[in-house]
Design an enzyme around this catalytic site. Structure first.
Site, mmCIF file in Angstrom:
data_model
loop_
_atom_site.group_PDB
_atom_site.id
_atom_site.type_symbol
_atom_site.label_atom_id
_atom_site.label_comp_id
_atom_site.label_asym_id
_atom_site.label_seq_id
_atom_site.Cartn_x
_atom_site.Cartn_y
_atom_site.Cartn_z
ATOM 1 N N HIS A 135 0.860 -1.186 0.000
ATOM 2 C CA HIS A 135 0.000 0.000 0.000
ATOM 3 C C HIS A 135 0.895 1.234 0.000
ATOM 4 O O HIS A 135 2.024 1.201 0.502
ATOM 5 C CB HIS A 135 -0.870 -0.043 1.264
ATOM 6 N N ASP A 212 2.973 -4.164 8.079
ATOM 7 C CA ASP A 212 1.701 -3.473 7.887
ATOM 8 C C ASP A 212 0.597 -4.505 8.122
ATOM 9 O O ASP A 212 0.359 -5.377 7.289
ATOM 10 C CB ASP A 212 1.645 -2.911 6.464
ATOM 11 N N GLN A 215 -4.654 -5.137 7.135
ATOM 12 C CA GLN A 215 -5.604 -6.111 6.616
ATOM 13 C C GLN A 215 -5.578 -7.439 7.353
ATOM 14 O O GLN A 215 -6.444 -8.289 7.123
ATOM 15 C CB GLN A 215 -5.327 -6.366 5.128
ATOM 16 N N LYS A 238 -10.884 -0.616 10.236
ATOM 17 C CA LYS A 238 -10.952 -1.833 9.431
ATOM 18 C C LYS A 238 -11.317 -3.057 10.269
ATOM 19 O O LYS A 238 -11.502 -4.152 9.731
ATOM 20 C CB LYS A 238 -9.618 -2.063 8.709
ATOM 21 N N CYS A 379 -4.698 2.488 -3.745
ATOM 22 C CA CYS A 379 -3.464 2.980 -3.107
ATOM 23 C C CYS A 379 -2.323 1.985 -3.289
ATOM 24 O O CYS A 379 -1.528 1.750 -2.370
ATOM 25 C CB CYS A 379 -3.693 3.279 -1.623
#
Length: 422
Positions: A135, A212, A215, A238, A379
């Site tokens: 991302h 990261d 998700q 999220k 993104c």
């Protein structure tokens, strides 16, 4: 993952998926006189009633600033925010809640590390290893750091099937990078990367690793101690929580050594006209009035996910993804990107439909069928270039997704084909 029929249908507390869906008030509304079918949870999840109520209760009964007041409602607000921090720490199995820094989002968490740790530890010629599937939030901060310091960037390529070239990763590690940063799960391809193995390999050459987790934390059981991540970043919005609050987890020794990211109130111990000293963790990195209501909402979201059970969340999404992949094969001209093996991907499916532009496709789905999907580069423009597409459409699933939602998507795609081939 092998599981029984009962496990796929019932949460930890014995509720069905239909009962879970009823917890989300927005899913009762209609758009364009059709029931809302929400398939954009990768961008932002919907909120259960308990999260909304937790934030409303704060505003209605003990709205006050934290860490500053000795009066009752200020102490109640402080206690509620710090309870939320403890909940988050336990949710990801952090050793101590002081390792949980509240930020605005995943992006700010990564930027905090890039500026605070990066400026102090990255120098001219140092290597930073990233991947092609990142991302922008895990690309641009490192580009800026490289520009500030003279460091260089190298990237792990992605295969046609949406998997990282781990052989190239190993070759890059032989160059002894100072930092390695990669996503746990791709927001475009759904690819779930072998992070524990990748972290161990990076640590073997003494690299620091940032993951990261935007998700992954909402969708998979995550144990930061087992993974041995140095830094791990994610966002509340999220994972059924509110917008405006994110989390940076870091190993305590690293956080203790890092200088503050922003200056101001609450991150200080003492202030004189020409110098200051800093507060303890985690407050050293939390300048100014924090997102109090949002932290409380995040704590309620963690409670809700714990009630469902993260194992159930993962199995439910695997079931929805498998069903979607099967049903989407019935749509002529549709191309799916990312791994085909369910064990290698999460509940995200990016696709194109012939020559139909994804933005046109998303608009038709919304207006004709009430189906909400994402369209664009997500993104991740370098990844779009890798697959030689300007954009993709993306459907993503979560705890409230049903097979009926996926059926509506497939029906909408057939309708779009009729419109664009008229």
């Amino acid at each position: 993952m092998v599981t029984s029929e009962k496990q796929t249908q019932q949460t930890r507390s014995g509720r069905t998926a239909a009962e879970v869906r009823a917890d989300f008030p927005i899913l009762a509304r209609q758009v364009h006189n059709k029931p809302l079918v929400y398939l954009d949870s990768t961008a932002s999840s919907q909120k259960p009633q308990v999260v909304i109520e937790a934030m409303n209760t704060y505003y209605q009964t003990y709205n006050a600033n934290v860490h500053r007041g000795v009066y009752t409602i200020s102490e109640e607000a402080t206690a509620a925010q710090e309870r939320a921090r403890v909940k988050v720490a336990r949710f990801i199995n952090a050793r101590h809640s002081k390792q949980v820094i509240f930020t605005r989002n995943t992006t700010e968490s990564i930027n905090l590390v890039a500026y605070s740790w990066g400026n102090a530890n990255i120098h001219t010629g140092d290597l930073i290893v990233l991947t092609e599937m990142e991302h922008h939030s895990n690309l641009v901060p490192w580009q800026l750091l490289a520009q500030r310091t003279g460091a260089r960037l190298e990237f792990v390529p992605v295969t046609d099937d949406g998997l990282l070239r781990l052989d190239i990763y190993q070759q890059l590690l032989e160059q002894r990078p100072r930092l390695v940063a990669f996503t746990h799960m791709s927001n475009v391809l759904g690819t779930i990367n072998p992070v524990q193995e990748m972290i161990a390999q990076a640590h073997a050459v003494e690299a620091i690793v940032l993951v990261d987790g935007a998700q992954s934390v909402p969708h998979l059981p995550v144990d930061v101690q087992a993974l041995d991540a140095d830094f791990y970043c994610f966002s509340a919005h999220k994972m059924l929580g509110p917008t405006g609050i994110g989390v940076l987890y870091g190993k305590r020794a690293l956080l203790e050594a890092m200088p503050p990211f922003m200056g101001g109130g609450d991150m200080i111990r003492t202030v004189k006209l020409h110098e200051s000293t800093w507060n303890d963790l985690p407050w050293k990195f939390e300048a100014g009035t924090p997102a109090i209501a949002e932290a409380i909402g995040l704590g309620a979201a963690v409670d809700y996910l714990n009630e469902l059970g993260m194992d159930w969340v993962q199995v439910h999404e695997q079931e929805m993804t498998a069903y979607a992949l099967e049903q989407l094969q019935q749509v002529p001209g549709l191309t799916i990107y990312g791994p085909r093996e369910i064990g290698q991907r999460g509940g995200v499916i990016s696709f194109t439909l012939g020559d139909v532009h994804p933005h046109d496709l998303a608009s038709i789905l919304d207006q004709e069928t009430g189906v909400a999907i994402r369209a664009g580069h997500h993104c991740a423009q370098p990844l779009m270039e890798r697959y030689d597409v300007p954009a993709t459409a993306r459907a993503s699933f979560y705890v409230y997704t049903t097979k009926e939602d996926i059926d509506a998507l497939v029906q909408g795609l057939h309708k779009a084909l009729q419109i664009f081939t008229f």
